[in-house]
Design an enzyme around this catalytic site. Structure first.
Site, PDB file in Angstrom:
ATOM      1  N   LYS A  22       0.819  -1.217   0.000  1.00  0.00           N
ATOM      2  CA  LYS A  22       0.000   0.000   0.000  1.00  0.00           C
ATOM      3  C   LYS A  22       0.857   1.273   0.000  1.00  0.00           C
ATOM      4  CE  LYS A  22      -3.948  -2.246   2.248  1.00  0.00           C
ATOM      5  NZ  LYS A  22      -5.024  -2.072   3.232  1.00  0.00           N
ATOM      6  N   TYR A  62     -12.459  -1.448  -3.624  1.00  0.00           N
ATOM      7  CA  TYR A  62     -12.975  -1.644  -2.256  1.00  0.00           C
ATOM      8  C   TYR A  62     -14.501  -1.519  -2.184  1.00  0.00           C
ATOM      9  CZ  TYR A  62      -8.394  -1.919   0.013  1.00  0.00           C
ATOM     10  OH  TYR A  62      -7.149  -2.317   0.432  1.00  0.00           O
ATOM     11  N   ASN A 125      -2.219   0.138   6.763  1.00  0.00           N
ATOM     12  CA  ASN A 125      -1.718  -1.135   7.307  1.00  0.00           C
ATOM     13  C   ASN A 125      -0.797  -1.889   6.352  1.00  0.00           C
ATOM     14  OD1 ASN A 125      -3.709  -1.942   5.560  1.00  0.00           O
ATOM     15  ND2 ASN A 125      -4.774  -3.277   6.993  1.00  0.00           N
ATOM     16  N   HIS A 128      -2.132  -5.612   1.618  1.00  0.00           N
ATOM     17  CA  HIS A 128      -3.461  -6.207   1.435  1.00  0.00           C
ATOM     18  C   HIS A 128      -3.297  -7.610   0.868  1.00  0.00           C
ATOM     19  CE1 HIS A 128      -7.621  -6.777   0.035  1.00  0.00           C
ATOM     20  NE2 HIS A 128      -7.069  -7.252  -1.061  1.00  0.00           N
TER      21      HIS A 128
HETATM   22  P1  CMP Z   1      -7.482  -4.502   3.720  1.00  0.00           P
HETATM   23  O1  CMP Z   1      -7.045  -5.865   4.136  1.00  0.00           O
HETATM   24  O2  CMP Z   1      -6.914  -3.939   2.467  1.00  0.00           O
HETATM   25  O3  CMP Z   1      -9.086  -4.513   3.592  1.00  0.00           O
HETATM   26  C1  CMP Z   1      -9.872  -3.392   3.805  1.00  0.00           C
HETATM   27  C2  CMP Z   1      -9.102  -2.238   4.358  1.00  0.00           C
HETATM   28  O4  CMP Z   1      -9.876  -1.267   5.013  1.00  0.00           O
HETATM   29  C3  CMP Z   1      -8.126  -2.722   5.430  1.00  0.00           C
HETATM   30  O5  CMP Z   1      -7.113  -3.494   4.893  1.00  0.00           O
HETATM   31  C4  CMP Z   1      -7.721  -1.411   6.045  1.00  0.00           C
HETATM   32  O6  CMP Z   1      -6.790  -0.696   5.226  1.00  0.00           O
HETATM   33  C5  CMP Z   1      -9.063  -0.666   6.021  1.00  0.00           C
HETATM   34  N1  CMP Z   1      -9.787  -0.791   7.301  1.00  0.00           N
HETATM   35  C6  CMP Z   1     -10.334  -1.896   7.835  1.00  0.00           C
HETATM   36  N2  CMP Z   1     -10.934  -1.634   9.008  1.00  0.00           N
HETATM   37  C7  CMP Z   1     -10.763  -0.305   9.214  1.00  0.00           C
HETATM   38  C8  CMP Z   1     -11.162   0.596  10.235  1.00  0.00           C
HETATM   39  N3  CMP Z   1     -11.854   0.173  11.300  1.00  0.00           N
HETATM   40  N4  CMP Z   1     -10.813   1.882  10.108  1.00  0.00           N
HETATM   41  C9  CMP Z   1     -10.113   2.309   9.039  1.00  0.00           C
HETATM   42  N5  CMP Z   1      -9.714   1.497   8.023  1.00  0.00           N
HETATM   43  C10 CMP Z   1     -10.033   0.216   8.114  1.00  0.00           C
END
Ligand code: CMP
Length: 152
Positions: A22, A62, A125, A128
């Site tokens: 990311k 998404y 984070n 993905h």
């Molecule tokens: P990802 O595994 O890419 O799938 C969905 C994404 O949404 C996740 O990683 C995070 O980047 C984001 N995400 C999931 N939960 C939250 C949350 N509670 N607040 C903000 N971002 C979130």
């Protein structure tokens, strides 16, 4: 009854999953470390490229999260800079890559996982990975044409 190794091999499916490094991890110069961890775990990188999503492309990727309160912020984050998209391949690749990534929230991720090592918070984070076979098919197709993938 114990399984012979060739029976175990047959029981494990060779899978492909979509991995993303990311914007936060690209900005933090973690591309090499993430690729190295994937290859070090025994998984293979079958395809890889760097792209920058438009806002619309980020929304499309998404789409399943469109009703979540964090959707707008997530879409903005994922389109703010370049990302690396990868097709990761190997026996049981979907689950193995998810284990390597660790929990979505780095505060809950196990020691040594990519998110524990590199993620800033639950949104930024670092990486993905697809969460199942149907999602993997959709997500790989979102970024890669058939001609960009090695033939089975
Ligand atoms: P990802 O595994 O890419 O799938 C969905 C994404 O949404 C996740 O990683 C995070 O980047 C984001 N995400 C999931 N939960 C939250 C949350 N509670 N607040 C903000 N971002 C979130």
């Amino acid at each position: 009854m114990s399984l012979k190794s060739e029976e175990i091999n047959r029981a494990m499916a060779v899978e492909r999953t979509l991995g993303i490094i990311k914007p936060d991890a690209v900005e933090g110069q973690r591309i090499g470390a993430v690729v190295s961890a994937i290859e070090g775990s025994g998984l293979r990188i079958a395809a890889l490229k760097m792209v920058q999503l438009t806002r619309a492309q980020s929304e499309g990727f998404y789409y399943v999260h469109r009703d979540r309160p964090f959707f707008g912020s997530l879409v903005a984050f994922m389109s703010r800079g370049p990302i690396v998209v990868m097709v990761i391949e190997g026996d049981d690749a979907i689950a193995r890559y998810r284990t390597l990534m660790g929990a979505t929230d780095p505060a809950k991720a196990s020691e040594g996982t990519l998110r524990k090592r590199f993620a800033k918070n639950i949104e930024e984070n670092a990486v993905h990975g697809s969460d199942g076979p149907d999602t993997a098919r959709f997500e790989i197709g979102y970024f890669f044409a058939g001609s960009e993938l090695p033939q089975d």
